[in-house]
Design an enzyme around this catalytic site. Structure first.
Site, PDB file in Angstrom:
ATOM      1  N   LYS A  36     -20.292   2.095   4.494  1.00 28.73           N
ATOM      2  CA  LYS A  36     -19.289   1.034   4.602  1.00 28.73           C
ATOM      3  C   LYS A  36     -17.928   1.641   4.938  1.00 28.73           C
ATOM      4  O   LYS A  36     -17.752   2.864   4.910  1.00 28.73           O
ATOM      5  CB  LYS A  36     -19.214   0.252   3.292  1.00 28.73           C
ATOM      6  CG  LYS A  36     -18.783   1.080   2.096  1.00 28.73           C
ATOM      7  CD  LYS A  36     -18.782   0.264   0.818  1.00 28.73           C
ATOM      8  CE  LYS A  36     -18.349   1.140  -0.368  1.00 28.73           C
ATOM      9  NZ  LYS A  36     -18.255   0.369  -1.622  1.00 28.73           N
ATOM     10  N   ARG A 132     -17.538  -7.480 -11.484  1.00 28.51           N
ATOM     11  CA  ARG A 132     -17.142  -8.025 -10.176  1.00 28.51           C
ATOM     12  C   ARG A 132     -18.230  -8.982  -9.706  1.00 28.51           C
ATOM     13  O   ARG A 132     -18.317 -10.106 -10.193  1.00 28.51           O
ATOM     14  CB  ARG A 132     -16.899  -6.875  -9.182  1.00 28.51           C
ATOM     15  CG  ARG A 132     -15.826  -5.896  -9.626  1.00 28.51           C
ATOM     16  CD  ARG A 132     -15.526  -4.836  -8.584  1.00 28.51           C
ATOM     17  NE  ARG A 132     -16.747  -4.234  -8.042  1.00 28.51           N
ATOM     18  CZ  ARG A 132     -16.756  -3.179  -7.250  1.00 28.51           C
ATOM     19  NH1 ARG A 132     -15.635  -2.589  -6.889  1.00 28.51           N
ATOM     20  NH2 ARG A 132     -17.899  -2.694  -6.787  1.00 28.51           N
ATOM     21  N   TYR A 260      13.916  11.213   7.769  1.00 29.28           N
ATOM     22  CA  TYR A 260      14.596  10.023   7.262  1.00 29.28           C
ATOM     23  C   TYR A 260      15.100  10.240   5.836  1.00 29.28           C
ATOM     24  O   TYR A 260      14.401  10.814   4.998  1.00 29.28           O
ATOM     25  CB  TYR A 260      13.649   8.828   7.280  1.00 29.28           C
ATOM     26  CG  TYR A 260      13.316   8.319   8.657  1.00 29.28           C
ATOM     27  CD1 TYR A 260      14.297   7.763   9.471  1.00 29.28           C
ATOM     28  CD2 TYR A 260      12.008   8.388   9.145  1.00 29.28           C
ATOM     29  CE1 TYR A 260      13.978   7.286  10.733  1.00 29.28           C
ATOM     30  CE2 TYR A 260      11.682   7.916  10.402  1.00 29.28           C
ATOM     31  CZ  TYR A 260      12.682   7.368  11.202  1.00 29.28           C
ATOM     32  OH  TYR A 260      12.379   6.901  12.454  1.00 29.28           O
ATOM     33  N   MET A 308       6.264   7.773  10.444  1.00 32.46           N
ATOM     34  CA  MET A 308       5.075   7.164  11.034  1.00 32.46           C
ATOM     35  C   MET A 308       4.333   8.125  11.944  1.00 32.46           C
ATOM     36  O   MET A 308       3.099   8.136  11.979  1.00 32.46           O
ATOM     37  CB  MET A 308       5.456   5.901  11.809  1.00 32.46           C
ATOM     38  CG  MET A 308       4.257   5.143  12.344  1.00 32.46           C
ATOM     39  SD  MET A 308       4.709   3.646  13.242  1.00 32.46           S
ATOM     40  CE  MET A 308       5.372   2.629  11.928  1.00 32.46           C
TER      41      MET A 308
END
Length: 373
Positions: A36, A132, A260, A308
């Protein structure tokens, strides 16, 4: 490096990890590989192929679309959709000929009414303590199972649960096992052909009593430690390497900054290497000033803010690093190694999140080294 960032996936190591897990199992217990979340960031189809080559006879996913992706990729064999399936997703799962999981009678109603449900295979889930999916009520689970067994065109094929603490609390694991095992054994006595399964990677390695007919191993097949320490302690080989390269080197004087927010201000003359990889690629911003990078077999600190698209690394006053050199964030460089577990510990998370977080814009390079790494 031909690209700014790259994930290298050693499918031979994944195959060997499956073979190693298979040796934990007694006769009659099958290995299921959990692929998955795009194979925990490793690529679902390639991971599935390698897992099957390593002896996995089942593949497990979370949703219907993931099952469909495997079929489109040419994957055959048993696929189990372990998660909830909405009425809209049900046709996708049925078209992929995936096994489904049920725990409510209304889902059985939906399944029986769905076009294309003929031949559907269903597992019943008892919630033994995860809290769950599944029902906590064994009587309800039995009603669902008997309806499936009696219905025309669908087949009851399994009974399952999922462990909450197999990695860190064996006492609660034992409590869950004490809830699940008698129910599953009674159900199998009435329906001898069903497959009983419960164990994830940690349970598989911790307690043979959890193995039943099938184990569902995820994190371990990718060579990561389900107990969050060191894969080598479990005789597992990390499959994934995350790398970038040195795009720029510049001298920095005391008082000069980088990144930054000026989170790095030089206290001494040094040099900074800039790598074109950042949180847009999956390098968590929480690693700002809180991680190492391996270059040329040496370990250097990541300094300043992870942006980023770039990070900066302090390579010292007299650098030996060169522009163009490979920089490894997860994996090996010479004798140095940095695991997903080590990166996860830096930011108080788990190895799963580190590899799942590598973004889709980072290309995957699949290779097979043919020998242990």
């Amino acid at each position: 490096m031909a690209v700014r960032a790259l994930v290298r996936i050693n499918v031979a190591a994944l195959q060997r990890n499956c073979e190693r897990l298979g040796r934990e199992l007694g006769g009659g217990t099958e290995l299921g590989a959990v692929v998955k979340a795009d194979g925990y960031g490793h690529g679902a189809v390639a991971s599935a192929r390698a897992a099957q080559a390593g002896g996995a006879t089942w593949l497990c996913v979370a949703g219907a679309a993931e099952a469909a992706e495997l079929r489109v990729g040419g994957i055959e064999g048993h696929i189990l959709v372990m998660g909830a399936v909405s009425p809209e997703e049900l046709p996708v799962a049925l078209a992929a000929e995936a096994d489904l999981v049920a725990w409510r009678e209304d889902f059985v109603d939906q399944l029986l009414a769905a076009p294309g449900s003929a031949g559907a295979r269903v597992h019943v889930k008892l919630d033994s303590g995860m809290g769950r999916l599944g029902t906590r009520d064994a009587a309800e689970a039995n009603r669902v199972a008997e309806r499936l067994a009696a219905a025309d065109g669908v087949e009851l094929v399994g009974a399952m649960t999922h462990f909450a603490t197999s990695d860190d609390d064996p006492d609660f694991l034992a409590e869950q096992l004490a809830v699940f095992s008698p129910w599953a054994q009674e159900l199998k006595a009435r329906h001898p052909g069903i497959t009983v399964h419960a164990a994830n990677s940690a349970a598989t390695l911790r307690d043979p009593a959890t193995h039943f007919d099938l184990v569902r191993c995820g994190i371990a097949i990718y060579g990561m430690d389900p107990f969050h320490y060191d894969p080598s302690e479990q005789k597992l080989e990390p499959v994934l390497e995350l790398a970038s390269y040195v795009a720029e080197i510049k001298p920095v004087e005391p008082g000069q900054s980088a990144g930054y927010g000026r989170r790095f201000v030089a206290e001494r003359p040094t040099h900074l290497a800039t790598l074109p990889i950042g949180y847009g690629d999956g390098v968590r911003r929480a690693l700002s000033g809180n991680c190492d990078v391996l270059i040329g077999g040496s370990r250097y600190p990541l300094v300043g803010t992870v942006s980023m698209d770039n990070v900066t690394v302090d390579i010292g006053a007299v650098p030996t690093v060169r522009v163009g050199e490979t920089a490894v964030l997860i994996g090996r460089s010479g004798e140095e190694r940095q695991t997903a577990e080590e990166v996860a510990e830096r930011i108080d998370t788990i190895n799963y999140e580190i590899t799942c977080g590598v973004s889709g814009r980072v290309p995957r390079d699949y290779h097979s080294d043919g020998s242990p790494g």
